[in-house]
Write an enzyme that holds these catalytic residues in place. Structure first.
Site, PDB file in Angstrom:
ATOM      1  N   HIS A 175      -9.564  -0.797  10.583  1.00  0.00           N
ATOM      2  CA  HIS A 175      -8.504  -0.226  11.410  1.00  0.00           C
ATOM      3  C   HIS A 175      -8.897  -0.317  12.883  1.00  0.00           C
ATOM      4  CE1 HIS A 175      -7.145   1.739   7.610  1.00  0.00           C
ATOM      5  NE2 HIS A 175      -5.986   1.441   8.151  1.00  0.00           N
ATOM      6  N   TYR A 234       0.843  -1.201   0.000  1.00  0.00           N
ATOM      7  CA  TYR A 234       0.000   0.000   0.000  1.00  0.00           C
ATOM      8  C   TYR A 234       0.883   1.257   0.000  1.00  0.00           C
ATOM      9  CZ  TYR A 234      -3.509   3.327   1.715  1.00  0.00           C
ATOM     10  OH  TYR A 234      -4.342   4.405   1.866  1.00  0.00           O
TER      11      TYR A 234
HETATM   12  P1  GDP Z   1      -1.826   0.486  11.363  1.00  0.00           P
HETATM   13  O1  GDP Z   1      -1.922   1.874  11.935  1.00  0.00           O
HETATM   14  O2  GDP Z   1      -1.465   0.463   9.922  1.00  0.00           O
HETATM   15  O3  GDP Z   1      -0.889  -0.376  12.196  1.00  0.00           O
HETATM   16  O4  GDP Z   1      -3.262  -0.186  11.365  1.00  0.00           O
HETATM   17  P2  GDP Z   1      -4.377  -0.566  12.437  1.00  0.00           P
HETATM   18  O5  GDP Z   1      -5.245   0.594  12.719  1.00  0.00           O
HETATM   19  O6  GDP Z   1      -5.046  -1.776  11.864  1.00  0.00           O
HETATM   20  O7  GDP Z   1      -3.647  -1.015  13.766  1.00  0.00           O
HETATM   21  C1  GDP Z   1      -3.084  -0.116  14.675  1.00  0.00           C
HETATM   22  C2  GDP Z   1      -2.655  -0.821  15.947  1.00  0.00           C
HETATM   23  O8  GDP Z   1      -3.804  -1.217  16.707  1.00  0.00           O
HETATM   24  C3  GDP Z   1      -1.823  -2.098  15.731  1.00  0.00           C
HETATM   25  O9  GDP Z   1      -0.813  -2.130  16.725  1.00  0.00           O
HETATM   26  C4  GDP Z   1      -2.848  -3.208  15.997  1.00  0.00           C
HETATM   27  O10 GDP Z   1      -2.270  -4.428  16.425  1.00  0.00           O
HETATM   28  C5  GDP Z   1      -3.672  -2.570  17.127  1.00  0.00           C
HETATM   29  N1  GDP Z   1      -5.009  -3.165  17.326  1.00  0.00           N
HETATM   30  C6  GDP Z   1      -5.526  -3.551  18.524  1.00  0.00           C
HETATM   31  N2  GDP Z   1      -6.728  -4.103  18.377  1.00  0.00           N
HETATM   32  C7  GDP Z   1      -7.029  -4.028  17.055  1.00  0.00           C
HETATM   33  C8  GDP Z   1      -8.165  -4.424  16.295  1.00  0.00           C
HETATM   34  O11 GDP Z   1      -9.156  -4.965  16.792  1.00  0.00           O
HETATM   35  N3  GDP Z   1      -8.127  -4.179  14.958  1.00  0.00           N
HETATM   36  C9  GDP Z   1      -7.042  -3.579  14.357  1.00  0.00           C
HETATM   37  N4  GDP Z   1      -7.067  -3.348  13.051  1.00  0.00           N
HETATM   38  N5  GDP Z   1      -5.941  -3.215  15.067  1.00  0.00           N
HETATM   39  C10 GDP Z   1      -5.939  -3.431  16.393  1.00  0.00           C
END
Ligand code: GDP
Length: 306
Positions: free
Chosen positions: A180, A137
């Site tokens: 996210h 991405y």
């Molecule tokens: P990033 O900002 O590209 O890493 O995307 P995300 O928003 O998916 O994840 C951000 C952080 O939140 C990472 O450290 C994930 O492991 C954490 N996280 C905790 N719980 C969740 C969940 O339920 N969904 C997602 N997507 N991330 C989570």
């Protein structure tokens, strides 16, 4: 940008595109062109070419993209690279061919090196290795920025790029495998509360830090820059404040009034340790975010779940 100018919002059904569309309507722009992905597949070069030749928009907000959270980015690596490259190649090139006055390309804060110094300044782009979970991405988005710069250099196109931080708000994706963190946690805590479950699974260690911007604030910034900013250098858009995933989980637990426990599923990836944008450039141009995080989360939760 005048009220009668023809404005094409690419991706108007997505979270960012729909926010830009609402904002344009709110400000009285009356000649907005949109197409759903069923009507116009932006990955298809001839379709995009005939659309631009027919409509000949004056301004373009390029907010169409394939997006997703950490798992989706990691799992659908080929699609994230191909779809995004194809969409932006077609739209940016046709904008040039059909003499669009100005185009705004939406990037993402994940374009920066995984271990970039914090807060992240625009000039840190391409100074280190990317976070592996969202490298495809990020590579596509970096190509989009470079395309806008190259079309300005070679053809004199007024194409600008903005790099938003993590977004949340109206029309977000709540699919737990693809979403996210912020929308995922809203849904998980809400469902746990309704179903009187004892605990909620939150991924990773809780220590990563992220910055969150309400999508209506991003739309406001995009309109502002479309009117005010005409330079080659791309611009970070964020709040300049970050919180840990642990703090975010606790804040959401409080807002939703979930009484159970948080369980950390350490088998899931943490991703980049910290992602906080340096927003001094956009502040210098004259824009600041308006929605405080707690207020924005409460509004998003109320609109979606209550
Ligand atoms: P990033 O900002 O590209 O890493 O995307 P995300 O928003 O998916 O994840 C951000 C952080 O939140 C990472 O450290 C994930 O492991 C954490 N996280 C905790 N719980 C969740 C969940 O339920 N969904 C997602 N997507 N991330 C989570």
């Amino acid at each position: 940008m005048e009220k009668k100018d023809k404005i094409y919002v690419a991706g108007h059904n997505g979270m960012v595109g729909s926010a830009i569309y609402r904002k344009l309507k709110e400000e009285g722009y009356e000649n907005i062109v949109v197409r759903s992905s069923k009507e116009l597949d932006l990955r298809n070069q001839p379709e995009v070419q005939s659309f631009f030749q027919k409509e000949r928009p004056d301004f373009v907000f390029l907010s169409a993209a394939k997006v997703g959270g950490i798992l989706a980015n990691n799992q659908f690596r080929a699609e994230f690279l191909y779809d995004n490259l194809a969409i932006q190649n077609n739209v940016i090139h046709q904008a040039y061919k059909n003499e669009v006055q100005k185009l705004l390309f939406l990037g993402s804060s994940c374009i920066y090196p995984k271990l970039a110094a914090q807060p992240i300044k625009e000039e840190y782009l391409l100074t280190g290795l990317l976070e592996p979970t969202n490298e495809p991405y990020a590579i596509a988005k970096i190509a989009g920025i470079k395309m806008c710069e190259a079309y300005r250099d070679q053809y004199g196109c007024n194409f600008i790029s903005v790099m938003p931080t993590n977004l949340y708000g109206t029309n977000d994706n709540y699919d737990l495998q693809k979403a996210h963190v912020l929308p995922s946690l809203l849904r998980k805590f809400h469902e746990a509360k309704i179903n009187k479950m004892p605990r909620v699974e939150v991924w990773g260690s809780g220590s990563p830090r992220r910055e969150f911007l309400h999508v209506d604030d991003l739309a406001d910034a995009c309109l502002f820059l479309m009117k005010e900013y005409n330079s080659k250098e791309f611009v970070n858009i964020g709040t300049g404040q970050d919180i840990s995933i642990k703090e975010l989980a606790e804040l959401i637990k409080d807002i939703i009034k979930f009484e159970g426990k948080i369980h950390w599923d350490q088998s899931k990836p943490d991703g980049t340790p910290r992602k906080l944008l340096d927003v001094s450039k956009v502040h210098g141009i004259g824009w600041q975010h308006k929605t405080p995080l707690k207020e924005g989360i409460l509004k998003t939760y109320t609109d979606k779940f209550l």
